[in-house]
Scaffold this motif. Sequence first.
Motif: not given
Length: 147
Positions: A2-8, A100-109, A114-122
């Motif tokens: 279940k996804v609780y929040s997503e960084n669209k 940068s390290l950017i949070p993508l979504k928070i979900y239940e596992n 849990k937090l899914e984050f990504g290594l990102a380039r602007g």
Amino acid sequence: MKVYSENKKAGFDYEILEKFEAGMVLFGQEVKSIKTGHINLSGSYITLASGEPFLVGVKVPPYQPNNAGADYNEERQKKLLLNKKEIDYLIGKTKVKGFSLIPLKIYENNGRVKLEFGLARGKKKYDKKEKIKKRDVQREVNRELSK
């Protein structure tokens, strides 16, 4: 899952190169608040302070505002739980300019938040404009085909 929040906005503002999963150190009241969907990831980021990753800029309002302690801080930095190998890898990658390290979504596992984050380039401004143009053209094509 279940996804609780997503960084669209993250997909539009950043080019996500790699994705990681991490646990978070949370208080019970924060977990209850997150599971009811009271969390917002926009404007948040991850820092690596003294070799430990922290989630910064996330607001988690109290589950029951009247019962929240006087010392409850809704913008508290949350420590992320990662392996030492992953932390060392991320430290090396974030030292490179532009990453940068950017949070993508928070979900239940399996009952854990849990937090899914990504290594990102602007992305540059012209990349964003190009993406908007492609999306508009695709929308027009779909509109014409549906007629």
